[in-house]
Design an enzyme around this catalytic site. Structure first.
Site, short mmCIF file in Angstrom:
data_model
loop_
_atom_site.label_atom_id
_atom_site.label_comp_id
_atom_site.label_asym_id
_atom_site.label_seq_id
_atom_site.Cartn_x
_atom_site.Cartn_y
_atom_site.Cartn_z
N ALA A 19 0.81 -1.29 -0.12
CA ALA A 19 0.04 -0.03 0.15
C ALA A 19 0.76 1.19 -0.12
CB ALA A 19 -1.04 0.04 1.17
N CYS A 20 0.29 2.40 0.18
CA CYS A 20 0.61 3.70 0.03
C CYS A 20 0.60 4.24 -1.68
CB CYS A 20 2.13 4.00 0.56
SG CYS A 20 2.38 4.20 2.13
N SER A 21 -0.08 5.09 -1.73
CA SER A 21 0.01 5.39 -3.12
C SER A 21 1.02 6.76 -3.57
CB SER A 21 -1.53 6.05 -3.49
OG SER A 21 -2.04 7.02 -2.64
N ARG A 48 -5.46 2.81 -1.39
CA ARG A 48 -4.02 2.35 -0.75
C ARG A 48 -3.65 3.16 0.39
NH1 ARG A 48 -1.49 -0.23 -5.45
NH2 ARG A 48 0.50 0.06 -4.34
#
Length: 372
Positions: A19-21, A48
């Site tokens: 995750a993380c965008s 995300r």
């Protein structure tokens, strides 16, 4: 599709490891545009993040103050602001200072936000370069009270970040009222550290900013290496070391990006053994000299500073990165869908290889470069 949860998360992991965008959008001719498209793109990757951090970096947004350092500061107490104001008045000529424009949005516990346009006092500069002088005071403010944080300190650029989903953070800071030629954005899914306003991305020093998807497991040794050069890590997350590493290697030591990528994401020793003797000697020397800045762990980053945007992944690409162009626009993103939302008909789209940087520079005959 049936059993979608089982397909996406077959082992029931509590963390979402990929995750993380991140998203970057740059006009290579320097024409400025609003935050509308970067905000739409990052909102398309809403799932995300988890609402514990979001932020933007924008370049070219303060043309009326383009020669002044723009300090954007978050205060967790009024005493911290009094101390910081006193320090800034002693060390800088303050051209203008004001509360940062904000509006109602779905963000959590925002601190007091203030921005200052400043110049170092000539009498105090002596033989120091103004950038080194500014870095010294930014580090001092961030480490003295624990309640005042300069989260942006470059010229003609700004960082805007906080606790919330990025599209809400953008609304909070009224970003559709700004125009820049380069925007980077981050939606955060913190896995090892708390969500707080200073810990949101981007991280910055002077005009260098970094947004990051991944986890720097070498944070401890990276932090200790950077402390030898006067940096202090105060934001309590691993990504902070990346911003300082780029400032050290590219601004202070003036290394080219080709060398910096080989320091942060070097070839494996097994690959080095197969290189020509000269290349083998060079890469070996770099690994030995800069071993403390090797970034272990999965990462994809978008780094920006005045006139340049760089995308880079770890050497085996454990986090996604898509690059694309349309006319004079270069896109970098965690997901191709976010790019196509704002530009459905692309000229080119590709997935860079692990450790291979994608570089966009202003006003160059070859604006987009990839270096194997």
């Amino acid at each position: 599709m049936k059993n979608l949860t089982k397909v996406n998360n077959p082992y029931g992991d509590e963390k979402v490891f990929d995750a993380c965008s991140i998203f970057g959008m740059m006009n290579l001719k320097g024409e400025r545009f609003s935050a509308k498209d970067p905000m739409r793109a990052i909102a398309n990757m809403h799932d995300r993040g988890n609402g514990l951090g979001g932020g933007f970096a924008a370049y070219g947004i303060y043309p009326e103050y383009k020669d002044d350092y723009a300090f954007q500061v978050m205060y967790l107490s009024t005493d911290a602001k009094l101390q910081t104001d006193r320090l800034l008045n002693e060390a800088f000529d303050i051209i203008n200072d004001e509360p940062m424009p904000i509006q109602e949005a779905k963000v959590t516990d925002p601190p007091l936000m203030w921005r200052y346009f400043v110049q170092p006092k000539t009498a105090k500069l002596q033989s120091q370069h103004p950038n080194d002088y500014v870095m010294k005071y930014v580090t001092r403010i961030n480490s003295e009270t624990g309640k005042a944080f300069v989260f942006s300190s470059g010229k003609n650029m700004g960082v805007f970040k906080g606790v919330g989903f990025p599209e809400d953070v953008g609304q909070y800071f009224c970003l559709e009222d700004y125009k820049g030629y380069l925007w980077t954005v981050h939606g955060r899914f913190p896995t090892n550290t708390q969500g707080w306003w200073g810990g949101a991305h981007p991280f910055s020093m002077l005009d260098w900013t970094v947004v990051h998807n991944g986890e720097i497991s070498s944070y401890g040794i990276n932090k200790r290496y950077l402390e030898m050069f006067g940096y202090k890590c105060t934001m309590q997350t691993d990504t902070e070391v990346l911003a300082y590493a780029f400032d050290l290697l590219m601004r202070r030591q003036k290394l080219p990006i080709e060398a910096v990528t080989k320091i942060l994401a070097p070839p494996l020793w097994s690959e080095i053994k197969t290189m020509q003797p000269n290349a083998q000697q060079t890469i070996t020397a770099m690994r030995q000299t800069y071993g403390g800045l090797l970034m272990n762990g999965p990462f994809t980053i978008i780094v920006a500073h005045e006139g340049e945007m760089i995308g880079l992944t770890d050497r085996i690409k454990l986090r996604p990165l898509t690059a694309a162009t349309k006319g004079d626009i270069l896109f970098l993103s965690s997901e191709e869908a976010a790019i196509r939302l704002v530009s459905p008909h692309l000229d080119d789209v590709w997935s860079p290889r692990g450790g291979e940087p994608v570089i966009g520079r202003l006003q160059t005959k070859k604006p987009v470069e990839t270096i194997a």
